[in-house]
Design a protein around this motif. Structure first.
Motif, PDB file in Angstrom:
ATOM      1  N   PRO B 350     -14.401  16.721  -9.793  1.00  0.00           N
ATOM      2  CA  PRO B 350     -15.571  16.534 -10.651  1.00  0.00           C
ATOM      3  C   PRO B 350     -16.887  16.735  -9.891  1.00  0.00           C
ATOM      4  O   PRO B 350     -16.902  16.732  -8.656  1.00  0.00           O
ATOM      5  N   SER B 380      -2.414   6.116  -1.600  1.00  0.00           N
ATOM      6  CA  SER B 380      -2.812   6.687  -2.890  1.00  0.00           C
ATOM      7  C   SER B 380      -1.790   6.387  -3.978  1.00  0.00           C
ATOM      8  O   SER B 380      -2.114   6.417  -5.162  1.00  0.00           O
ATOM      9  N   GLY B 381      -0.555   6.114  -3.583  1.00  0.00           N
ATOM     10  CA  GLY B 381       0.500   5.930  -4.586  1.00  0.00           C
ATOM     11  C   GLY B 381       0.936   7.227  -5.246  1.00  0.00           C
ATOM     12  O   GLY B 381       1.732   7.215  -6.170  1.00  0.00           O
ATOM     13  N   LEU B 382       0.415   8.349  -4.761  1.00  0.00           N
ATOM     14  CA  LEU B 382       0.748   9.645  -5.362  1.00  0.00           C
ATOM     15  C   LEU B 382       1.830  10.358  -4.576  1.00  0.00           C
ATOM     16  O   LEU B 382       1.953  10.176  -3.364  1.00  0.00           O
ATOM     17  N   VAL B 404       2.757  16.370  -9.992  1.00  0.00           N
ATOM     18  CA  VAL B 404       2.094  15.210  -9.394  1.00  0.00           C
ATOM     19  C   VAL B 404       2.581  13.977 -10.122  1.00  0.00           C
ATOM     20  O   VAL B 404       2.681  13.981 -11.349  1.00  0.00           O
ATOM     21  N   LEU B 405       2.868  12.955  -9.365  1.00  0.00           N
ATOM     22  CA  LEU B 405       3.459  11.738  -9.920  1.00  0.00           C
ATOM     23  C   LEU B 405       2.755  10.553  -9.266  1.00  0.00           C
ATOM     24  O   LEU B 405       2.353  10.628  -8.113  1.00  0.00           O
ATOM     25  N   GLY B 406       2.591   9.482 -10.035  1.00  0.00           N
ATOM     26  CA  GLY B 406       1.964   8.289  -9.466  1.00  0.00           C
ATOM     27  C   GLY B 406       0.513   8.107  -9.886  1.00  0.00           C
ATOM     28  O   GLY B 406      -0.160   7.204  -9.401  1.00  0.00           O
ATOM     29  N   ALA B 407       0.028   8.958 -10.806  1.00  0.00           N
ATOM     30  CA  ALA B 407      -1.367   8.874 -11.215  1.00  0.00           C
ATOM     31  C   ALA B 407      -1.628   7.597 -12.011  1.00  0.00           C
ATOM     32  O   ALA B 407      -0.799   7.173 -12.812  1.00  0.00           O
ATOM     33  N   THR B 408      -2.781   6.996 -11.759  1.00  0.00           N
ATOM     34  CA  THR B 408      -3.229   5.845 -12.543  1.00  0.00           C
ATOM     35  C   THR B 408      -4.663   6.130 -12.984  1.00  0.00           C
ATOM     36  O   THR B 408      -5.247   7.142 -12.591  1.00  0.00           O
ATOM     37  N   LEU B 409      -5.215   5.223 -13.767  1.00  0.00           N
ATOM     38  CA  LEU B 409      -6.593   5.405 -14.221  1.00  0.00           C
ATOM     39  C   LEU B 409      -7.576   5.326 -13.059  1.00  0.00           C
ATOM     40  O   LEU B 409      -8.736   5.709 -13.189  1.00  0.00           O
ATOM     41  N   THR B 411      -6.989   6.852 -10.071  1.00  0.00           N
ATOM     42  CA  THR B 411      -6.742   7.967  -9.152  1.00  0.00           C
ATOM     43  C   THR B 411      -7.978   8.859  -9.012  1.00  0.00           C
ATOM     44  O   THR B 411      -8.578   9.247 -10.006  1.00  0.00           O
ATOM     45  N   LYS B 412      -8.332   9.152  -7.754  1.00  0.00           N
ATOM     46  CA  LYS B 412      -9.535   9.933  -7.467  1.00  0.00           C
ATOM     47  C   LYS B 412      -9.179  11.239  -6.759  1.00  0.00           C
ATOM     48  O   LYS B 412      -8.108  11.356  -6.155  1.00  0.00           O
ATOM     49  N   GLU B 415      -7.656  11.347  -3.232  1.00  0.00           N
ATOM     50  CA  GLU B 415      -6.241  10.952  -3.211  1.00  0.00           C
ATOM     51  C   GLU B 415      -5.356  12.129  -3.604  1.00  0.00           C
ATOM     52  O   GLU B 415      -4.297  12.356  -3.009  1.00  0.00           O
TER      53      GLU B 415
END
Lengths: 561, 561
Positions: B350, B380-382, B404-409, B411-412, B415
C-alpha cells in the motif's frame, strides 16, 4: 386516526452508535444521527493518563462512557432534525453487539471508571471481537464434553471464545481482583438499558445465544461452574440473575436523568435489550421459517427461524423465543467479511489503484469492485479461505487463518478483491448447506447491513454461489429500525404502538424491489470452485492439517522470548 | 611479464545484455556496459506495424535484433571507458539465458525478420520463460515414459515446458508453416556466436541441459522423435546437428562485420556459447564437488559438480562435462524468486510504504527488507509456497501456483515480504536435501547474481533455513566474468590467456570476505516452519490435492468462452 406517534431505535455498533426516529404507523424514517465512539475499538493501549498500558494481541475493548455519549448526542439530534414533539415519542429500543460485556459495581458503575481499576484492562468493556479468551473457551468446551453437559449440543458442540463465560473466566484467571470487585457481570446491551431505566434487567437473546441459558433449562448447573473454577460456582447468583426477560417486553420507563440526556420525556417506554443481528430479523420482514436473514458488514450474522428444535453442527446456537416468540431462533456467523475486504484495501493494494479511484472520484472499494466485476467467475485462478478473523460457523475456531492460493506473477489487486468476496460467499454456502442438511431449510436470503447497499457485485456473487435469491431490506439501518419496532411494542397498542412484533413487522418493515437472482452459467463455475473450497476448508479446518494452529503456536513461542 | 591482455564477456539476461572487460591476468573488471533490450520481454503484443498481434497467456518472446544491438552498444562502450587498445583484447565469451531458441534460415537469418513471417509469434525468439508449451512437454514426458527412454531419468524423470523440444513441438503443432520454413532451430546462445564468427556451432551445455543430448548417447533416437510426430523424425539432421562442442573450446574468430559492430579486431578468439548459470560456476571459484553455486536473481539456478553419475529426482538434469570438464554438472532451479518479491512490491504494497521508502530515500525493496528484518523467524505467522511462477525443482510443474497461509486482519506488507523470502529459502532447502539424499553432497553455497548484493536479510534467512554457510562472489557480474574467463581460455595461454578453465578460475575468480553463517536459534524455528512447508509442498505439489491445476483448467475454460 389519532395523532402520529414515533419511536426511536438506537443501534450500538462496533465503531459507532446510531439513532433513528421512525413513524410508528409505517416505519418511515424521519431522522437519523450517528456518534462515532471517541475511543472506538481499544486494541493497542488503554485511553488512560500517565504511563501507557499496552494490550496483548487479540484484545479488543471499549469505553462504556462512549455508549452514554451516544445517547446524549444522537437522540437530541434526531429530535432536532425531525422537529418532533418529544411527547409524541412513545418508545425507545436498543440493540447492541454481543457478547460485549463489562464488570460493574452493584449500582451499575463500570469498574473501569474507578481510579483503582482504570489501568487494569480487565476492568473495561470486552468487545465482541475480543479474541484473547481462547484458552478459557477451550476449557469450557473440554469440561462440558467431559461432564456430558447437554446444552453443549445447542451451540453446535462448541462455545466460542467471544462468549460470556469465556470472557468471564479470562477475567477470573488473569485479574482475580477485578472478578472479586465486580458486583455485576453484564452484557453492555443490558447495561445501557439499565442506564436508561434505572432498573437492571437481562434479555433472553444474549442470555440464550451467548451465556448458555435456555428458557427450559436455565443456566448450566453449579457443579459445572464449580468444575471450571470453584470461585465460579455461584457466579449466576452472585454476579448475574436467573430472571431473564423475553424479547419484546418493556424494561421500564426513562429515568429523569436519562430524559435529560436524551431530551425525551421521563417514563418513555424502553424495550428489553436486544442484539443487533437478532433485532434485524423482524425489521427484515422475517417472522417465519425458511427465510434466512444475513446481516452483512464487517462480519456476517445469519439468522434463521425454525418451527422445531434441531441440532445443526457448527452453528452458533439456537434459542427458543430468542428472536421471535413461538419459534426457535437459529444463529450462525462468519467472523470476517467486510473486515477482510478492508484489510486488502488497507494493506495490499498498490498506489496505482488508489490513484485511479481518486481520479474516478470513487472510493477504493468501489473502484476495486468495478474492476473485479469485469472478471468472469473462475477467471482469476485464485481461491481463498476467508479466515482472516478465524471461522465462526461451522468450524468455530478462532485459530484458523486466511489463505490465498493460485497466485501467479500476473495476479492483480482486483483479482484478489474478487477472490476474497468469493471466499466469503463460499463461507455462506457452507452455513446454508449445514442448515439445509439438518432440517432447517433455507429458501431465500434477506440481507441488510452495509455491504448489500455498497457492493452489487458481492450480492450477485452470493446469489450465484448459493443458488438462492437475495433480497435487501428497504431500510439502510435495519437494526435501528428493529429496535424502534421493539420500542413501539414496549409502548403497546394503547399508546400508539403494537402489542406484538408480528404486527409491528407487518406495518413497519419493508424490502427493496430489486433482488439478486442466481445466474445459471456462473453457478456452474462456482459449483466447481466451491468443491475446491470445501476440500481446503475440511483439510485445514477439519483436522487434515492443523498448520494454521501450529503457526500460531510458533508465533506465540517466538513472541514470548 | 608481457604486455597486459584483456578479455570480454557478454552476458545476455532476460531484460538486458551486459559486457564486462577484464584483465586476463587477475580478473579485475575495468569497464562494464549494459544495454536494455528495446523490446524487452514480449508478452502482450508483437512489436510490429499495423494491426496488433496479441499473444496468448504464458507466452514470452524476444527480438533477436536486440542481441545484435547489445554487441553494438556495449562492447564499444567498454573499450571507450577503459581506453584499452582493441588489439590487446585476446578473447570474447558469451553466455545466455536458456533454453531461449529461435527458427532461422540456413544463413542464420531469423524468420521473424522476414516480412512473410514477422506477424507470426512462432517466428520470434522463444524466451526461457515462455511457458505455453506445457501440453508439448506433457507429450514428450508421456511418450518417453511409454517407450522407456533411458535419458528421461537424467532429467529427474521430467522434461520442462521451457526446454528445446517442447518449444520445437509447439512450433510444429501450432505453426507448421514456420517449422517448415525453419532451416535451423537453434539456441540464441549459439546464434549470437554464429553472428560473431560466421560459423554455426552448438554448445554441449544447452544441448545437454535443454535438448536431451549427452556425450555418451547423443540425442534421443529417431524412433522416439517419430513417435512424438512423424514430421519430427529427422529434426536433428534437418534443422540441428550432431556435432556438439565442449565448453571451453574456441568457436572461431570475429568476422569483419562483427569486428565493425564491436570495435574489436577481426579474428579475435570467440568461445563456444555458454549458459548464464553454468558459466558462473568457475567464476564463483567452484571447480570441484560439494560447493553449490546459486545464481540468485529473478529466479535461482543451482549448479553443483559431482564426481560420478547420480540420479536425483526432480532436478533439471546433469551433463557430463556440462560445466567443468571431467565432472558431472548437476543443475536444479527455482523458477520464481526475485520475481516474486517484485510481484509483491508492484502489486500488493500500500501507498504508506511507498511514501516511507521515498522519505528514507531507499527503494521499496530495501524499505521492506529493513522492516522485515525487525521480525523474528516465525513471528509473522505466515507461510507461503513460492510457486508464483510454477516449480522447477524438485516438482517440475509449471502449473503450480503461489499460496499464502496464516493471514490475519493484522498482517502487514513487511510480514508478507519476509514470508516470501522464507518460502524461497525453503524451496532452496528442498533442493539441497534432494542432492544430499541422492549422493551429491552440498557443504556450502556460493552465491552470485543480483539478490546477494542487495538483500542481506535474504542471505541470512537462507543460511538459517538451509543450515549452510553462504558465500558471495566478489564480482557483481559473475556470468559476464565467467564468459570473459572462457574468452581467455578460447584465446589460449600462448595469446596471453589460459589453456584450461581450472587455471583461469584460480587466477581470475574471487569471493568476498563476508559470509553468512547459520544462527542456531533461528535454525530451530525454521526447522519447525520447514516441516510445515514440506507438508504443504507435498500435499499441493505431490498429488495430495491438485487444486492448483484444476483452478488453471477452470481459468482456461472460462477464458475460452
Amino acid at each position: 386516526m389519532g395523532k402520529r406517534k414515533y419511536t426511536i431505535g438506537v443501534d450500538f455498533g462496533t465503531e459507532s452508535g446510531r439513532a433513528v426516529l421512525v413513524d410508528a404507523a409505517n416505519g418511515k424514517e424521519l431522522a437519523t444521527a450517528v456518534y462515532k465512539y471517541s475511543h472506538g475499538v481499544i486494541d493497542e493501549t488503554l485511553p488512560v493518563d500517565g504511563k501507557s498500558v499496552r494490550l496483548e494481541p487479540d484484545w479488543a475493548l471499549q469505553d462504556p462512557e462512549d455508549y452514554i455519549r451516544t445517547f446524549k448526542r444522537t437522540i437530541p439530534a434526531v429530535l432536532r432534525q425531525s422537529g418532533i414533539d418529544p411527547a409524541d415519542v412513545i418508545g425507545l429500543g436498543i440493540d447492541f453487539t454481543a457478547c460485549t460485556m463489562l464488570p460493574t459495581l452493584a449500582d451499575g458503575t463500570p469498574l473501569c471508571s474507578l481510579p483503582d481499576y482504570r489501568r487494569n484492562p480487565h476492568a473495561w468493556v470486552k468487545l465482541w471481537k475480543h479474541h484473547a479468551a481462547q484458552p478459557e473457551a477451550d476449557k469450557i468446551n473440554a469440561t462440558a464434553r467431559q461432564m456430558g453437559e447437554a446444552w453443549l449440543a445447542r451451540y453446535g458442540g462448541k462455545i466460542s471464545s467471544e462468549w460470556f463465560f469465556a470472557k468471564t473466566l479470562q477475567i477470573l484467571a488473569e485479574a482475580p481482583e477485578i472478578y472479586a470487585a465486580a458486583d455485576r457481570l453484564i452484557e453492555a446491551a443490558d447495561w445501557v438499558v439499565w442506564q436508561l431505566t434505572g432498573v437492571e434487567t437481562r434479555n433472553a437473546c444474549t442470555a440464550g445465544y451467548k451465556a448458555m441459558w435456555s428458557k427450559r433449562e436455565g443456566f448450566p448447573r453449579e457443579a459445572y461452574f464449580d468444575a471450571l473454577d470453584p470461585r465460579l460456582e455461584y457466579v449466576v447468583e452472585q454476579k448475574m440473575t436467573r430472571i431473564i426477560h423475553s424479547i419484546g417486553e418493556r424494561a421500564g420507563g426513562l429515568t429523569p436523568q436519562a430524559a435529560k440526556w436524551t431530551g425525551l420525556k421521563p417514563g418513555t417506554a424502553v424495550a428489553i435489550a436486544n442484539v443487533d443481528a437478532h433485532v434485524s430479523v423482524p425489521a427484515a420482514t422475517v417472522t417465519e421459517p425458511g427465510r434466512m436473514v444475513a446481516i452483512m458488514g464487517t462480519s456476517i450474522c445469519h439468522m434463521l427461524l425454525g418451527g422445531q428444535e434441531q441440532l445443526v453442527p457448527g452453528i452458533c446456537g439456537y434459542v427458543e423465543d430468542g428472536i421471535i416468540p413461538g419459534l426457535f431462533g437459529f444463529e450462525a456467523g462468519q467472523s470476517g467479511v467486510g473486515d477482510i475486504f478492508a484489510w486488502l484495501v488497507d494493506n495490499a493494494v498498490p498506489p496505482e489503484y488508489h490513484a485511479a479511484a481518486k481520479k474516478r472520484k470513487v472510493d477504493l472499494h468501489q473502484h476495486l469492485e468495478d474492476e473485479a466485476a469485469k472478471l468472469k467467475p473462475g477467471e482469476s485462478g485464485l481461491l481463498a479461505l476467508d479466515w482472516w478473523n478465524g471461522n465462526r460457523s461451522v468450524l468455530v475456531d478462532v485459530d484458523l487463518t486466511g489463505l490465498v492460493l493460485g497466485a501467479t506473477l500476473a495476479t492483480k489487486a482486483p483479482e484478489m478483491y474478487r477472490a476474497l468476496i468469493e471466499a466469503t460467499a463460499f463461507g455462506t454456502r457452507v452455513i446454508v448447506e449445514a442448515f439445509n442438511n439438518h432440517g432447517v431449510p433455507v429458501n431465500e436470503i434477506v440481507t441488510c447491513g452495509g455491504l448489500p447497499e455498497k457492493n452489487k457485485l458481492l450480492m450477485q456473487i452470493y446469489a450465484d454461489v448459493t443458488g438462492l435469491e437475495l433480497k435487501v431490506t428497504a431500510s439502510a439501518q435495519t437494526p435501528a429500525l428493529g429496535s424502534a419496532m421493539f420500542g413501539a411494542v414496549a409502548a403497546g397498542q394503547a399508546a400508539g404502538g403494537y402489542d406484538s412484533i408480528f404486527e409491528a413487522a407487518q406495518r413497519m418493515a419493508r424490502l427493496k424491489k430489486e433482488t439478486f437472482k442466481p445466474n445459471r452459467a456462473a453457478q456452474k463455475v462456482y459449483d466447481r470452485l466451491y468443491a475446491e473450497y470445501l476440500t481446503l476448508h475440511n483439510y485445514f479446518g477439519g483436522g487434515g492439517n492443523d498448520v494454521m494452529k501450529r503457526l500460531k503456536h510458533i508465533k506465540a513461542d517466538v513472541r514470548s522470548r
